[in-house]
Design a protein around this motif. Structure first.
Motif, PDB file in Angstrom:
ATOM      1  N   ASP A   1     -39.116  -7.292  12.358  1.00 46.25           N
ATOM      2  CA  ASP A   1     -38.201  -6.316  13.160  1.00 46.25           C
ATOM      3  C   ASP A   1     -37.735  -5.047  12.547  1.00 46.25           C
ATOM      4  O   ASP A   1     -38.614  -4.065  12.807  1.00 46.25           O
ATOM      5  CB  ASP A   1     -37.752  -6.822  14.621  1.00 46.25           C
ATOM      6  N   VAL A   2     -37.115  -5.137  11.940  1.00 50.19           N
ATOM      7  CA  VAL A   2     -36.104  -4.399  11.251  1.00 50.19           C
ATOM      8  C   VAL A   2     -37.323  -3.085  10.304  1.00 50.19           C
ATOM      9  O   VAL A   2     -37.165  -2.123  10.471  1.00 50.19           O
ATOM     10  CB  VAL A   2     -35.178  -4.773  10.519  1.00 50.19           C
ATOM     11  N   ALA A   3     -37.900  -4.040   9.757  1.00 43.63           N
ATOM     12  CA  ALA A   3     -38.722  -3.420   8.304  1.00 43.63           C
ATOM     13  C   ALA A   3     -39.676  -2.512   9.533  1.00 43.63           C
ATOM     14  O   ALA A   3     -40.207  -1.637   8.857  1.00 43.63           O
ATOM     15  CB  ALA A   3     -39.854  -4.477   7.707  1.00 43.63           C
ATOM     16  N   ALA A   4     -40.489  -2.862  10.533  1.00 40.87           N
ATOM     17  CA  ALA A   4     -41.354  -2.745  10.806  1.00 40.87           C
ATOM     18  C   ALA A   4     -41.016  -1.460  12.056  1.00 40.87           C
ATOM     19  O   ALA A   4     -41.412  -0.489  12.502  1.00 40.87           O
ATOM     20  CB  ALA A   4     -42.502  -3.505  12.472  1.00 40.87           C
ATOM     21  N   ARG A   5     -39.626  -1.378  12.233  1.00 40.02           N
ATOM     22  CA  ARG A   5     -38.984  -0.042  13.627  1.00 40.02           C
ATOM     23  C   ARG A   5     -39.270   1.041  12.810  1.00 40.02           C
ATOM     24  O   ARG A   5     -39.076   1.105  11.710  1.00 40.02           O
ATOM     25  CB  ARG A   5     -37.450  -0.229  12.778  1.00 40.02           C
ATOM     26  N   GLY A   6     -40.112   1.423  13.617  1.00 40.70           N
ATOM     27  CA  GLY A   6     -40.269   3.766  12.628  1.00 40.70           C
ATOM     28  C   GLY A   6     -41.362   3.159  12.661  1.00 40.70           C
ATOM     29  O   GLY A   6     -41.855   4.196  12.528  1.00 40.70           O
ATOM     30  N   LEU A   7     -42.314   2.321  12.753  1.00 35.36           N
ATOM     31  CA  LEU A   7     -43.943   2.053  12.018  1.00 35.36           C
ATOM     32  C   LEU A   7     -45.180   2.597  13.423  1.00 35.36           C
ATOM     33  O   LEU A   7     -44.682   2.200  14.163  1.00 35.36           O
ATOM     34  CB  LEU A   7     -43.961   1.187  11.350  1.00 35.36           C
ATOM     35  N   ASP A   8     -45.172   3.736  12.586  1.00 39.23           N
ATOM     36  CA  ASP A   8     -46.417   4.119  13.877  1.00 39.23           C
ATOM     37  C   ASP A   8     -48.137   4.065  12.727  1.00 39.23           C
ATOM     38  O   ASP A   8     -48.346   4.696  12.022  1.00 39.23           O
ATOM     39  CB  ASP A   8     -46.476   5.253  14.312  1.00 39.23           C
ATOM     40  N   ILE A   9     -48.393   2.968  13.432  1.00 39.17           N
ATOM     41  CA  ILE A   9     -50.377   2.770  12.283  1.00 39.17           C
ATOM     42  C   ILE A   9     -50.715   2.454  13.487  1.00 39.17           C
ATOM     43  O   ILE A   9     -51.284   2.055  14.867  1.00 39.17           O
ATOM     44  CB  ILE A   9     -49.840   1.182  12.023  1.00 39.17           C
ATOM     45  N   ASP A  10     -51.864   3.864  13.448  1.00 37.97           N
ATOM     46  CA  ASP A  10     -52.813   4.014  14.182  1.00 37.97           C
ATOM     47  C   ASP A  10     -54.024   2.667  13.848  1.00 37.97           C
ATOM     48  O   ASP A  10     -54.041   2.808  15.246  1.00 37.97           O
ATOM     49  CB  ASP A  10     -54.037   5.285  13.912  1.00 37.97           C
ATOM     50  N   GLN A  11     -54.224   2.393  13.311  1.00 40.17           N
ATOM     51  CA  GLN A  11     -55.080   1.679  13.470  1.00 40.17           C
ATOM     52  C   GLN A  11     -55.175   0.067  13.901  1.00 40.17           C
ATOM     53  O   GLN A  11     -55.775  -1.216  14.457  1.00 40.17           O
ATOM     54  CB  GLN A  11     -55.920   0.801  11.739  1.00 40.17           C
ATOM     55  N   LEU A  12     -53.511   0.179  13.961  1.00 42.55           N
ATOM     56  CA  LEU A  12     -53.147  -1.039  14.704  1.00 42.55           C
ATOM     57  C   LEU A  12     -54.685  -1.870  16.172  1.00 42.55           C
ATOM     58  O   LEU A  12     -54.158  -1.351  16.817  1.00 42.55           O
ATOM     59  CB  LEU A  12     -51.888  -1.489  15.105  1.00 42.55           C
ATOM     60  N   THR A  13     -55.070  -3.090  15.644  1.00 46.62           N
ATOM     61  CA  THR A  13     -55.168  -3.141  17.505  1.00 46.62           C
ATOM     62  C   THR A  13     -54.647  -4.410  17.853  1.00 46.62           C
ATOM     63  O   THR A  13     -54.565  -4.875  19.086  1.00 46.62           O
ATOM     64  CB  THR A  13     -56.888  -4.044  16.984  1.00 46.62           C
ATOM     65  N   HIS A  14     -54.009  -5.574  17.080  1.00 49.36           N
ATOM     66  CA  HIS A  14     -53.485  -6.746  17.696  1.00 49.36           C
ATOM     67  C   HIS A  14     -51.635  -7.136  16.930  1.00 49.36           C
ATOM     68  O   HIS A  14     -51.371  -6.307  15.694  1.00 49.36           O
ATOM     69  CB  HIS A  14     -54.452  -8.016  16.797  1.00 49.36           C
ATOM     70  N   VAL A  15     -51.212  -7.111  18.305  1.00 48.61           N
ATOM     71  CA  VAL A  15     -49.278  -7.514  17.929  1.00 48.61           C
ATOM     72  C   VAL A  15     -49.163  -9.482  17.694  1.00 48.61           C
ATOM     73  O   VAL A  15     -50.043  -9.926  18.652  1.00 48.61           O
ATOM     74  CB  VAL A  15     -48.584  -7.224  18.162  1.00 48.61           C
ATOM     75  N   VAL A  16     -48.930 -10.311  16.694  1.00 52.08           N
ATOM     76  CA  VAL A  16     -48.859 -11.297  16.988  1.00 52.08           C
ATOM     77  C   VAL A  16     -47.537 -11.580  16.961  1.00 52.08           C
ATOM     78  O   VAL A  16     -46.997 -10.763  15.671  1.00 52.08           O
ATOM     79  CB  VAL A  16     -49.875 -12.047  16.160  1.00 52.08           C
ATOM     80  N   ASN A  17     -47.041 -12.516  17.763  1.00 50.34           N
ATOM     81  CA  ASN A  17     -45.326 -12.755  17.663  1.00 50.34           C
ATOM     82  C   ASN A  17     -45.568 -13.429  17.090  1.00 50.34           C
ATOM     83  O   ASN A  17     -46.304 -15.142  17.650  1.00 50.34           O
ATOM     84  CB  ASN A  17     -44.820 -12.744  19.049  1.00 50.34           C
ATOM     85  N   TYR A  18     -45.388 -14.686  15.604  1.00 47.91           N
ATOM     86  CA  TYR A  18     -45.229 -15.478  15.482  1.00 47.91           C
ATOM     87  C   TYR A  18     -44.255 -16.431  15.758  1.00 47.91           C
ATOM     88  O   TYR A  18     -44.556 -17.795  15.877  1.00 47.91           O
ATOM     89  CB  TYR A  18     -45.125 -15.385  13.794  1.00 47.91           C
ATOM     90  N   ASP A  19     -43.097 -16.189  16.198  1.00 41.40           N
ATOM     91  CA  ASP A  19     -42.330 -16.429  16.628  1.00 41.40           C
ATOM     92  C   ASP A  19     -41.913 -16.022  18.155  1.00 41.40           C
ATOM     93  O   ASP A  19     -42.167 -15.095  18.476  1.00 41.40           O
ATOM     94  CB  ASP A  19     -40.895 -16.547  16.498  1.00 41.40           C
ATOM     95  N   VAL A  20     -41.586 -16.869  19.594  1.00 41.94           N
ATOM     96  CA  VAL A  20     -41.163 -16.015  20.697  1.00 41.94           C
ATOM     97  C   VAL A  20     -39.845 -15.241  20.251  1.00 41.94           C
ATOM     98  O   VAL A  20     -38.977 -16.014  19.533  1.00 41.94           O
ATOM     99  CB  VAL A  20     -41.099 -16.422  22.328  1.00 41.94           C
ATOM    100  N   PRO A  21     -40.188 -13.487  20.636  1.00 46.62           N
ATOM    101  CA  PRO A  21     -39.341 -12.672  20.147  1.00 46.62           C
ATOM    102  C   PRO A  21     -38.253 -13.271  20.857  1.00 46.62           C
ATOM    103  O   PRO A  21     -37.941 -13.922  21.739  1.00 46.62           O
ATOM    104  CB  PRO A  21     -39.653 -11.507  20.411  1.00 46.62           C
ATOM    105  N   SER A  22     -36.269 -13.077  20.565  1.00 44.66           N
ATOM    106  CA  SER A  22     -35.372 -13.573  20.406  1.00 44.66           C
ATOM    107  C   SER A  22     -34.799 -13.151  22.018  1.00 44.66           C
ATOM    108  O   SER A  22     -33.676 -13.034  22.475  1.00 44.66           O
ATOM    109  CB  SER A  22     -34.537 -13.296  19.781  1.00 44.66           C
ATOM    110  N   ALA A  23     -35.608 -11.558  22.423  1.00 41.36           N
ATOM    111  CA  ALA A  23     -35.347 -11.086  23.508  1.00 41.36           C
ATOM    112  C   ALA A  23     -36.276 -10.642  24.353  1.00 41.36           C
ATOM    113  O   ALA A  23     -37.118 -10.311  23.616  1.00 41.36           O
ATOM    114  CB  ALA A  23     -33.847 -10.090  23.585  1.00 41.36           C
ATOM    115  N   PRO A  24     -36.824 -11.030  25.636  1.00 38.46           N
ATOM    116  CA  PRO A  24     -37.266 -10.074  26.004  1.00 38.46           C
ATOM    117  C   PRO A  24     -38.053  -8.356  25.680  1.00 38.46           C
ATOM    118  O   PRO A  24     -39.561  -8.119  25.482  1.00 38.46           O
ATOM    119  CB  PRO A  24     -37.216 -10.182  27.730  1.00 38.46           C
TER     120      PRO A  24
END
Ligand code: AMP
Length: 571
Positions: free
Chosen positions: A311-334
């Protein structure tokens, strides 16, 4: 940036933890506290009692383990336990005790799990040598107390973990008796996934002016939660990499971000997925700006299609081509779930969010559904039979394409001579068999156990609804992201036109595999790949173009000879 978490997440140092603990957490690849840790650790260090609603997966173990270790006197040589953690099952006793041992390594913390079914002699020996933290199931703790082998007069902190489970298992009286044996001055912490009145009653009796931490009640304002197709799979941990691969194969995303909890997990999964033929790049807080830029350029340029990140590393990233987000684990909070999935489905585009949950984490999915007021459908991981069916469909599509392309006359003599002796159907079947076998799709024959959530009480109707809809399978109709003809290749690269595309079942991995397998180029040398319905474009370094075209004349792609040539494009 709107969907990003605010930048005021405290660090572990901010929470007031000692250096030895912060170092261990960093070694474990934890980048920041989970919300429940951020809320509870400072208050527990201050000595407050706590009543916390938290399911497994929220980081609750560290939330109570770290404050226990914070209290630990490093120079204790022998002595009676200063902390007692009560848990419902032997599995949890082992798990919690291992976690405390790991976090407390730098402090030399001595932790002992105590549960039934294990020889009591070993436990007695360890207790005699001196123990700092005991993690026990209530039944076995009572055994020791009755024998006089579990001294509780030095206990400074008691944790009741998964208290609702303990009550469900009939440990209510045992818990009462154990608490009676501990000093009244102790600090008491109670974590429970649910807070029914029985739990509140225990809290009232045994906790003094506790702080209460409950899962977020506020729901996300309508329209704030992104419009994203959301699904989840219940998968035992050991099967997750295989399941992820299989799901990605079925989804065929353009670009995916996979969120992991820790730096170590990011590195491990990146390596595994690369080994399985995906083009994965790692992104985590341990990387410098230059490394991060390189990764982002590979993703933006289409040279990588899987970004594995914390999460920390991805914060602030804006990637146009993203179509899918995968949570490899359920995130620690909703809330983190909402932030994560906000990375796709932006600007009116359709996005897909996939969560791989361990069966025990099913409850966390429910919390997320409640908060977002959106449904997460539990899907079935494609089975080996599903994969086989899909491969068969691809063979059928390839044959149909071949019929439409024509130019088959040269084979007529073969069919005609065989038809003298055999039925034409049989001849066709043999030809299909050969085409299918030579398509070379790597067979992934490992069966992944199908775990479905156990319906309980009022949830049953909803579960049936979920299941009914999931049986229909995903019907995501991905827009054709065909190549933009007017755009030239990246610097130093030349684009090769490949006369086969999505309708022949071509995936980026097939092109990378064929080129890397037949030439001196490695997967990393290959640039952006674009796959259209009937053709593909792949970037390779100019110096390697002739070698690739030449090599591909001698080989087949998915069992077929396919033309590779320099792309003709207008700049
Ligand atoms: P728990 O909710 O205690 O069962 O923890 C769930 C998982 O999250 C465990 O595998 C922990 O190792 C992991 N974990 C706990 N805290 C953090 C954190 N701050 N960062 C990353 N992973 C964590």
């Amino acid at each position: 940036m709107s969907a990003d978490q605010p930048d005021d997440v405290p660090t572990f140092v901010d929470l007031g933890l000692r250096a030895e603990l912060v170092t261990e957490l960093s070694n474990l690849g934890y980048e920041e506290p989970t919300p429940i840790q951020a809320e509870s650790i400072p208050q527990l260090i201050e000595g407050r009692d706590l009543l916390g609603q938290a399911a497994t997966g929220t980081g609750k173990t560290a939330a109570f383990a770290l404050p226990i270790l914070e209290r630990l006197d490093k120079n204790r040589s022998e002595g009676e336990p200063m902390a007692l953690v009560l848990v419902p099952t032997r599995e949890l006793a082992m798990q919690v005790s291992e976690a405390i041992h790991r976090y407390g390594r730098g402090l030399g913390a001595r932790v002992l799990p105590i549960f039934g079914g294990q020889p009591i002699g070993r436990q007695l020996q360890a207790l005699r040598r001196g123990i700092d933290v005991v993690v026990a199931t209530p039944g076995r703790a009572i055994d020791h107390i009755n024998r006089g082998t579990l001294p509780l007069s030095s206990i400074e902190i008691v944790v009741l973990d998964e208290a609702d489970e303990m009550l469900d298992m009939g440990f209510s009286e045992d818990i009462e008796s154990i608490l009676q044996e501990t000093p009244p001055t102790r600090q008491t912490v109670l974590f429970s996934a649910t807070l029914p009145s029985r739990i509140n009653a225990i809290a009232k009796r045994h906790l003094t002016n506790p702080i209460r931490i409950e899962i977020a009640r506020a729901s996300v304002a309508a329209g704030d939660a992104p419009k994203v197709r959301q699904s989840a799979y219940l998968i035992p941990r050991s099967h997750k990499p295989a399941a992820l691969g299989r799901i990605l194969d079925v989804e065929s995303p353009t670009a995916t971000i996979v969120f992991c909890r820790t730096r170590l997990e990011v590195d491990e999964l990146t390596e595994t997925m690369n080994g399985r033929g995906y083009r994965a790049e790692a992104l985590h807080g341990g990387m410098n700006q230059e490394q991060r830029d390189r990764v982002m350029n590979r993703l933006r340029g289409g040279t990588a299609d899987l970004l594995v990140a914390t999460d920390v590393a991805a914060r602030g990233l804006d990637i146009d081509q993203l179509t899918h987000v995968v949570n490899y684990d359920v995130p620690s909070a909703p809330e983190s779930y909402v932030h994560r999935i906000g990375r796709v489905g932006r600007a009116g585009r359709e996005g897909v969010a996939i969560t791989l949950a361990e069966p025990r984490q099913h409850r966390m999915l429910k919390n997320i559904e409640r908060l977002t007021k959106q449904r997460i459908s539990i899907e079935k991981v494609p089975t080996v039979a599903d994969l086989r069916t899909r491969r068969m469909e691809l063979t059928r599509a390839t044959l149909e394409e071949s019929i439409l392309e024509g130019g088959l006359d040269q084979f007529r003599v073969v069919v005609e001579t065989l038809a003298d002796e055999y039925d034409v159907m049989e001849v066709a079947l043999a030809a299909v068999k050969l085409a299918h076998e030579s398509s070379g799709a790597a067979a992934d024959e490992e069966e992944i156990p199908d775990v479905q959530p156990r319906p309980e009480g009022n949830d049953k109707k909803k579960w049936d609804r979920d299941k009914g809809s999931s049986d229909k399978g995903g019907s995501y109709d991905k827009a054709d992201r065909g190549p933009k003809k007017a755009r030239g290749p990246s610097e130093g690269m030349t684009r090769i036109y490949v006369a086969a595309g999505r309708s022949s079942g071509i995936r980026p991995g097939d092109l990378v595999g064929a080129i890397a397998g037949e030439t001196d180029l490695s997967g990393r040398d290959i640039g952006a790949i674009e796959i259209a319905d009937r053709f593909s474009l792949v970037e390779v370094p100019e110096s390697g173009v002739d070698q690739v075209i030449d090599a591909m004349k001698r080989t087949t792609l998915k069992g077929k000879k396919v033309t590779f040539r320099r792309e003709r494009y207008e700049t």
